[in-house]
Design a protein around this motif. Structure first.
Motif, PDB file in Angstrom:
ATOM      1  N   VAL A 159      55.015   0.843 -34.929  1.00  0.00           N
ATOM      2  CA  VAL A 159      53.755   0.197 -34.565  1.00  0.00           C
ATOM      3  C   VAL A 159      53.365   0.634 -33.154  1.00  0.00           C
ATOM      4  CG1 VAL A 159      52.538  -1.985 -34.259  1.00  0.00           C
ATOM      5  CG2 VAL A 159      54.310  -1.778 -36.026  1.00  0.00           C
ATOM      6  N   ILE A 160      52.092   0.902 -32.987  1.00  0.00           N
ATOM      7  CA  ILE A 160      51.552   1.124 -31.642  1.00  0.00           C
ATOM      8  C   ILE A 160      50.748  -0.127 -31.285  1.00  0.00           C
ATOM      9  CG2 ILE A 160      49.984   2.501 -30.225  1.00  0.00           C
ATOM     10  CD1 ILE A 160      50.698   4.930 -31.798  1.00  0.00           C
ATOM     11  N   TYR A 161      51.289  -0.856 -30.328  1.00  0.00           N
ATOM     12  CA  TYR A 161      50.629  -2.093 -29.923  1.00  0.00           C
ATOM     13  C   TYR A 161      49.513  -1.798 -28.925  1.00  0.00           C
ATOM     14  CZ  TYR A 161      54.605  -4.290 -32.214  1.00  0.00           C
ATOM     15  OH  TYR A 161      55.538  -4.673 -33.144  1.00  0.00           O
ATOM     16  N   ARG A 162      48.665  -2.795 -28.746  1.00  0.00           N
ATOM     17  CA  ARG A 162      47.476  -2.632 -27.920  1.00  0.00           C
ATOM     18  C   ARG A 162      47.836  -2.237 -26.489  1.00  0.00           C
ATOM     19  NH1 ARG A 162      45.654  -7.035 -29.014  1.00  0.00           N
ATOM     20  NH2 ARG A 162      44.083  -6.466 -30.573  1.00  0.00           N
ATOM     21  N   ASN A 163      48.940  -2.782 -25.952  1.00  0.00           N
ATOM     22  CA  ASN A 163      49.282  -2.555 -24.540  1.00  0.00           C
ATOM     23  C   ASN A 163      50.395  -1.517 -24.355  1.00  0.00           C
ATOM     24  OD1 ASN A 163      47.429  -4.540 -23.685  1.00  0.00           O
ATOM     25  ND2 ASN A 163      48.917  -6.169 -24.115  1.00  0.00           N
ATOM     26  N   MET A 164      50.669  -0.724 -25.377  1.00  0.00           N
ATOM     27  CA  MET A 164      51.804   0.205 -25.312  1.00  0.00           C
ATOM     28  C   MET A 164      51.666   1.214 -24.174  1.00  0.00           C
ATOM     29  SD  MET A 164      53.407   2.451 -28.422  1.00  0.00           S
ATOM     30  CE  MET A 164      54.889   3.444 -28.228  1.00  0.00           C
ATOM     31  N   PHE A 165      50.441   1.706 -23.918  1.00  0.00           N
ATOM     32  CA  PHE A 165      50.243   2.718 -22.891  1.00  0.00           C
ATOM     33  C   PHE A 165      49.409   2.185 -21.727  1.00  0.00           C
ATOM     34  CE2 PHE A 165      50.353   4.835 -27.113  1.00  0.00           C
ATOM     35  CZ  PHE A 165      51.558   5.505 -26.986  1.00  0.00           C
ATOM     36  N   ILE A 166      49.425   0.874 -21.544  1.00  0.00           N
ATOM     37  CA  ILE A 166      48.563   0.252 -20.540  1.00  0.00           C
ATOM     38  C   ILE A 166      48.889   0.704 -19.125  1.00  0.00           C
ATOM     39  CG2 ILE A 166      50.032  -1.776 -20.223  1.00  0.00           C
ATOM     40  CD1 ILE A 166      46.154  -1.691 -20.407  1.00  0.00           C
ATOM     41  N   HIS A 167      50.153   1.117 -18.893  1.00  0.00           N
ATOM     42  CA  HIS A 167      50.564   1.542 -17.555  1.00  0.00           C
ATOM     43  C   HIS A 167      50.406   3.043 -17.329  1.00  0.00           C
ATOM     44  CE1 HIS A 167      52.029  -2.479 -16.860  1.00  0.00           C
ATOM     45  NE2 HIS A 167      52.877  -2.400 -17.896  1.00  0.00           N
ATOM     46  N   MET A 168      49.719   3.725 -18.236  1.00  0.00           N
ATOM     47  CA  MET A 168      49.508   5.176 -18.119  1.00  0.00           C
ATOM     48  C   MET A 168      48.013   5.468 -18.147  1.00  0.00           C
ATOM     49  SD  MET A 168      52.474   6.562 -20.705  1.00  0.00           S
ATOM     50  CE  MET A 168      54.215   6.313 -20.384  1.00  0.00           C
ATOM     51  N   GLN A 169      47.316   4.939 -17.187  1.00  0.00           N
ATOM     52  CA  GLN A 169      45.861   4.995 -17.194  1.00  0.00           C
ATOM     53  C   GLN A 169      45.295   6.401 -17.030  1.00  0.00           C
ATOM     54  OE1 GLN A 169      43.428   2.210 -17.512  1.00  0.00           O
ATOM     55  NE2 GLN A 169      45.316   1.751 -18.608  1.00  0.00           N
ATOM     56  N   ASN A 170      46.111   7.348 -16.559  1.00  0.00           N
ATOM     57  CA  ASN A 170      45.603   8.698 -16.325  1.00  0.00           C
ATOM     58  C   ASN A 170      45.934   9.671 -17.460  1.00  0.00           C
ATOM     59  OD1 ASN A 170      44.426   8.201 -13.741  1.00  0.00           O
ATOM     60  ND2 ASN A 170      46.498   8.159 -12.874  1.00  0.00           N
ATOM     61  N   LEU A 171      46.488   9.140 -18.544  1.00  0.00           N
ATOM     62  CA  LEU A 171      46.822  10.022 -19.662  1.00  0.00           C
ATOM     63  C   LEU A 171      45.570  10.729 -20.185  1.00  0.00           C
ATOM     64  CD1 LEU A 171      49.431   8.260 -21.986  1.00  0.00           C
ATOM     65  CD2 LEU A 171      49.746  10.255 -20.527  1.00  0.00           C
ATOM     66  N   ALA A 172      45.683  12.053 -20.318  1.00  0.00           N
ATOM     67  CA  ALA A 172      44.602  12.844 -20.914  1.00  0.00           C
ATOM     68  C   ALA A 172      45.042  13.431 -22.258  1.00  0.00           C
ATOM     69  CB  ALA A 172      44.194  13.979 -19.975  1.00  0.00           C
ATOM     70  N   TYR A 173      46.344  13.634 -22.426  1.00  0.00           N
ATOM     71  CA  TYR A 173      46.882  14.220 -23.659  1.00  0.00           C
ATOM     72  C   TYR A 173      47.966  13.296 -24.191  1.00  0.00           C
ATOM     73  CZ  TYR A 173      49.051  17.669 -26.797  1.00  0.00           C
ATOM     74  OH  TYR A 173      49.557  18.327 -27.892  1.00  0.00           O
ATOM     75  N   LEU A 174      47.800  12.813 -25.413  1.00  0.00           N
ATOM     76  CA  LEU A 174      48.768  11.904 -26.019  1.00  0.00           C
ATOM     77  C   LEU A 174      49.074  12.386 -27.427  1.00  0.00           C
ATOM     78  CD1 LEU A 174      50.462   9.339 -26.042  1.00  0.00           C
ATOM     79  CD2 LEU A 174      48.415   8.051 -26.722  1.00  0.00           C
ATOM     80  N   ASP A 175      50.342  12.646 -27.707  1.00  0.00           N
ATOM     81  CA  ASP A 175      50.775  13.124 -29.013  1.00  0.00           C
ATOM     82  C   ASP A 175      51.791  12.154 -29.591  1.00  0.00           C
ATOM     83  OD1 ASP A 175      51.603  14.471 -31.261  1.00  0.00           O
ATOM     84  OD2 ASP A 175      51.975  16.384 -30.255  1.00  0.00           O
ATOM     85  N   VAL A 176      51.402  11.432 -30.636  1.00  0.00           N
ATOM     86  CA  VAL A 176      52.302  10.508 -31.346  1.00  0.00           C
ATOM     87  C   VAL A 176      52.388  10.919 -32.807  1.00  0.00           C
ATOM     88  CG1 VAL A 176      51.989   8.540 -29.794  1.00  0.00           C
ATOM     89  CG2 VAL A 176      50.351   8.919 -31.651  1.00  0.00           C
ATOM     90  N   SER A 177      52.315  12.213 -33.078  1.00  0.00           N
ATOM     91  CA  SER A 177      52.359  12.708 -34.450  1.00  0.00           C
ATOM     92  C   SER A 177      53.762  12.603 -35.031  1.00  0.00           C
ATOM     93  CB  SER A 177      51.886  14.168 -34.488  1.00  0.00           C
ATOM     94  OG  SER A 177      52.717  14.993 -33.681  1.00  0.00           O
ATOM     95  N   ALA A 178      53.836  12.404 -36.365  1.00  0.00           N
ATOM     96  CA  ALA A 178      55.100  12.370 -37.109  1.00  0.00           C
ATOM     97  C   ALA A 178      56.072  11.353 -36.539  1.00  0.00           C
ATOM     98  CB  ALA A 178      55.724  13.766 -37.139  1.00  0.00           C
ATOM     99  N   CYS A 179      55.606  10.115 -36.340  1.00  0.00           N
ATOM    100  CA  CYS A 179      56.450   9.071 -35.759  1.00  0.00           C
ATOM    101  C   CYS A 179      56.736   7.922 -36.732  1.00  0.00           C
ATOM    102  CB  CYS A 179      55.793   8.506 -34.496  1.00  0.00           C
ATOM    103  SG  CYS A 179      55.873   9.626 -33.078  1.00  0.00           S
TER     104      CYS A 179
END
Length: 863
Positions: free
Chosen positions: A208-228
């Motif tokens: 599961v990817i929760y709503r706040n999973m990446f809340i502390h990475m505000q500068n992310l430009a590239y996110l890869d969660v494929s095949a998880c």
């Protein structure tokens, strides 16, 4: 995306073929270097800086490197513990694919200049990282820790306090363990723009990817969660990342298309450019449908690329694609189950689209994974108040214009000017290609290979396409006007079809007449038996011509105009030689374009008759690819070896020279004997020949209506007898013959001095008189035997008797006493043998009986 990469690589490959030998590659200079017991390969990368490659050497410990080493590749070894310190100025360390189990102490102490650290595929337990592990890595930009989880079911914790020390980190590649969290410590990584959690290159098992999973990475430009193995994504999980530009959630097959609204929720508040949602459905099952609400959250975004591949998509709801903004440049729907529908109109509303990929439709699901997978698609919960499908008739008329052209409609498609590439290979397209228009000034590449376009009628109205691939379409016919408007075409692939017959019938060179910009032409595997001389008459810019794997036995196509040709591939055909004209043409191209030809796989004729060709090809062997592998036909297989062509050529010349004199002598003798036989036959049958020629001419004239007196086949004759005599016997004819036979007996005689027409060609009246007479009476005297004209009359009469009357008694000889019987026998022996003669009496008392018997003889019918 895979298809896009494939196509780009194909294009690069083609350009490489067109510029063979024009690019020089700089090779690094490596040298052997030793660090304690480790022998490595090194190269200088700058002043006093060395790159050390110690990979794949089965080393069990890391040696002490010299201080000038700034790059270390220690991958694929057997290291378990980092026991020695690295040089202080090192900027790159690769320790991937070793057996490191722990990072105890401070293995990276004082590495202030280290920028890249690769610890991928070891046995490191991330949970055991100590807080000061990365404290000295002030310059680290990229950290790779993927593939270190040994048991994905065992809890693994990512300590944010450990990673918070990496203040310069920009790229983090790490496994995604179950219940993964990225704590508050990651908020200190203000330069972190790339996070790779993909299960393709590592271990990823969170569901599961929760709503706040990446809340502390505000500068992310590239996110890869494929095949998880993700089964659910909460709404707004990605919408809270304002700088997000690239999002990849592909190959999470439990999500289903029903998860798209959550995935795209609030993406209009991000900087999203690329969205990859390929393979988010199960491998097998019925076709799926993309609905409007799946993509409605994309409204207001600046998305430029979207990938919906491998999702079993069979249909799209009309209007669904219109939620994507006009910023879209790449749309990929490859490897689905697409069937045609009105949604196709939506393609044409994208004003800036550059690449459209609808290729590889209905590819079978992989076996046996699709059978044994434990997968169930997330489905939409649809309410009963669905929106009605809007009327697309107006849209259809805007983007597709139908013009009545003669009896067939002309379809004109109005495609966005920005569209550059269309991928439609393996798309189940089945039909002829009719005459149609493509109004797209920006279109440059069309890939329609591996379909079922079985006849190419055309023409296709578009002068801008540069690359066209129609290979493997089971096509058996190409019209002469199909490429009439292909003036801008540079790369044309028509291989793996069956258009050889159409090409061989194009004797005027109409098919490629207008492809004046063509540089690469592939006609391989087309069952071509012959190419017309003028087929390539206007392709002056052609650089590579590929006609391998056909059935060409003689090269007849003219190449004189191909001034830029560099490669001609003729391998695997039936060529045995080149004629003199082709040799001269190719020799000219060798000088101006450095042409190379591939004749491998052909069975060349290696005999004396082909010596000139063998000499020529040996002289120019540098222009023939794989020359040493060429082979002779089965009958000549032992006579010539192309791997030692020069010596084989000398041997063949000597052998051919020994036979030359025999051939000349035999030819002269044969010519003499044939001439002698023909001469003898002509002499022996000269009268028969002259007679047959006259008969032939007579029949022709009769057919034209010129002859009214042809009576040889009739039983009625104009004359009872033709009298053949020497001019010296004219007095005898007048005073004796005419009174006795005409006046007394009443016979009608032909006397040439009396009855021959004035002005008639000499000879023809004689033949006609013979045919009009019941008999021919020849007065044989010495002067008669010496006269050529009397000889003519006698022999023509004799031929008439043999060929037409079938009776030698048609000719009767009157032998005067002055004639020697031996001389007569030599001339007309067959008439004498058949007793076709009467002797003129020497005594006056016998005259009356003679004339009486002669009259009776003439009156007697010979038929």
């Amino acid at each position: 995306m895979a298809m896009l990469v494939y196509a780009r690589l194909f294009k690069i490959f083609i350009l490489y073929l067109l510029k063979i030998g024009s690019i020089a590659y700089a090779k690094p200079e490596w040298f052997t270097c030793e660090f304690e017991v480790a022998k490595c390969a090194c190269r200088n990368i700058s002043d006093h800086r060395v790159w050390a490659d110690c990979s794949k050497r089965k080393l069990t410990r890391i040696p002490v490197f010299s201080s000038n080493v700034s790059g270390i590749d220690f991958s694929d070894n057997l290291v378990r513990v980092i026991s020695n310190e690295f040089p202080k100025n090192v900027s790159y360390i690769d320790l991937s694919r070793n057996q490191i189990e722990a990072l105890d102490g401070q293995p990276f102490r004082e590495l202030y200049h280290l920028k890249t650290l690769n610890l991928q595929r070891n046995r490191i337990n991330i949970t055991l990282f100590n807080r000061s592990l990365f404290s000295d890595l002030h310059s680290l930009n990229e950290l790779n820790l993927k593939g270190n989880i040994q048991n994905k079911f065992k809890p693994t914790i990512i300590h944010d306090v450990v990673f918070s020390e990496l203040r310069s980190l920009q790229t983090l590649k790490i496994d995604g363990p179950t219940n993964v969290t990225f704590g508050e410590g990651f908020s200190y990584l203000t330069r972190l723009t790339t996070l790779d959690l993909s299960g393709i290159t590592g271990i990823c098992s969170f569901n599961v990817i929760y709503r706040n999973m990446f809340i502390h990475m505000q500068n992310l430009a590239y996110l890869d969660v494929s095949a998880c193995d993700i089964v659910d994504i909460e709404a707004n999980a990605f919408g809270l990342l304002p700088n997000l530009q690239h999002l990849d959630v592909s190959h999470n097959k439990h999500l289903g298309l029903a998860s798209l609204p959550n995935i795209t929720f609030n993406l209009n508040r991000t900087s999203i450019k690329v969205l990859k949602v390929s393979g988010i459905t199960c491998l097998s099952g019925i076709g799926t449908k993309v609905r409007k609400h799946h993509l409605e959250n994309l409204k207001g975004t600046n998305i430029t690329e979207i990938y919906l591949e491998k999702n079993r998509i069979e249909q799209l709801e009309p209007g669904a694609l219109r939620f994507m903004e006009n910023t879209l440049t790449i749309l990929s729907l490859g490897e689905n189950k697409l069937t045609q529908g009105k949604y196709i109109i939506d393609y044409f509303f994208f004003k800036n689209i550059r690449v459209l990929n609808v290729s590889v439709q209905l590819r079978p699901a992989p076996y046996p994974e699709s059978i044994f997978e434990n997968c169930e698609d997330r489905t939409d919960v649809l309410n009963s108040n669905l929106e009605e499908i809007e009327d697309y008739n107006a849209s259809f008329s805007q983007k597709i214009q139908i013009t009545n052209l003669h009896s067939n409609p002309l379809y004109t498609f109005y495609i966005p000017k920005s569209l550059e590439v269309i991928y439609a290979n393996v798309s189940r397209l089945y039909d002829i290609i009719p005459e149609l228009g493509i109004n797209a000034s920006g279109l440059r590449e069309l890939y329609f290979q591996d379909n079922f376009f079985y006849a190419w009628n055309g023409p296709v109205h578009n002068e801008y396409v540069e690359i066209l691939d129609l290979s493997n379409n089971y096509c058996s016919y190409i019209s002469k006007g199909f490429l009439r408007y292909a003036k801008g075409l540079k790369v044309l692939n028509l291989s793996k079809n069956n258009i050889g017959r159409s090409l061989s019938e194009d004797i005027d060179g109409n098919i490629f007449e207008n492809t004046v910009s063509l540089e690469y032409l592939d006609l391989s595997q087309n069952n071509i038996r012959a190419l017309p001389k003028t087929l390539f008459k206007n392709i002056r810019k052609l650089r590579k011509l590929d006609v391998h794997n056909n059935q060409i036995s003689e090269w007849s196509a003219s190449t004189d105009q191909l001034q830029n040709i560099e490669v001609i591939n003729l391998q695997q055909n039936r060529l045995t030689t080149f004629d003199k004209e082709t040799q001269c043409s190719f020799e000219h191209l060798f000088q101006i374009s450095n042409l190379t030809i591939d004749l491998s796989g052909n069975k060349l004729r290696c005999s004396c008759e082909n010596l000139e060709f063998l000499t020529w090809i040996t002289q120019h062997k540098s222009h023939f690819v794989k020359f040493e592998t060429y082979e002779c036909s089965a009958s000549d297989s032992r006579s010539f070896n192309f791997s030692s062509a020069a010596s084989s050529l000398l041997t063949l010349k000597e052998r051919c020279k020994s036979y030359l004199y025999v051939y000349i002598g035999f030819s002269v003798l044969a010519a003499f004997l044939i001439s002698l036989i023909i001469g003898v036959l002509l002499v022996r049958n000269k009268w028969k020949i002259r007679y047959l020629i006259f008969k032939f001419k007579q029949r022709i004239e009769q057919q034209r209506g010129y002859s009214q007196n042809f009576q040889s086949q009739s039983t009625g004759y104009e004359y009872d007898a033709m009298i053949s005599y020497s001019p010296r016997e004219l007095k005898f004819v007048i005073t004796d013959l005419i009174p006795h036979l005409e006046d007394e007996t009443g016979l009608n005689l032909y006397i040439k001095d009396r009855d021959e027409p004035l002005g008639a060609p000499k000879g023809e009246p004689i033949m006609e008189a013979i045919q009009k007479s019941r008999r021919v009476i020849c007065l044989i005297t010495k002067s008669y035997l010496k006269s050529k004209w009397q000889d003519f009359e006698l022999n023509i009469a004799r031929m008439e008797a043999i060929e037409d009357r079938k009776d030698l008694h048609f000719v009767h000889l009157i032998l005067f006493p002055e004639v020697n019987n031996c001389n007569v026998l030599n001339v007309i022996s067959d008439l004498i043998r058949n007793k076709c003669f009467t002797e003129y009496p020497g005594e006056a008392c016998a005259f009356e009986e003679f004339w009486k018997e002669l009259g009776v003889l003439i009156s007697k019918d010979t038929e």
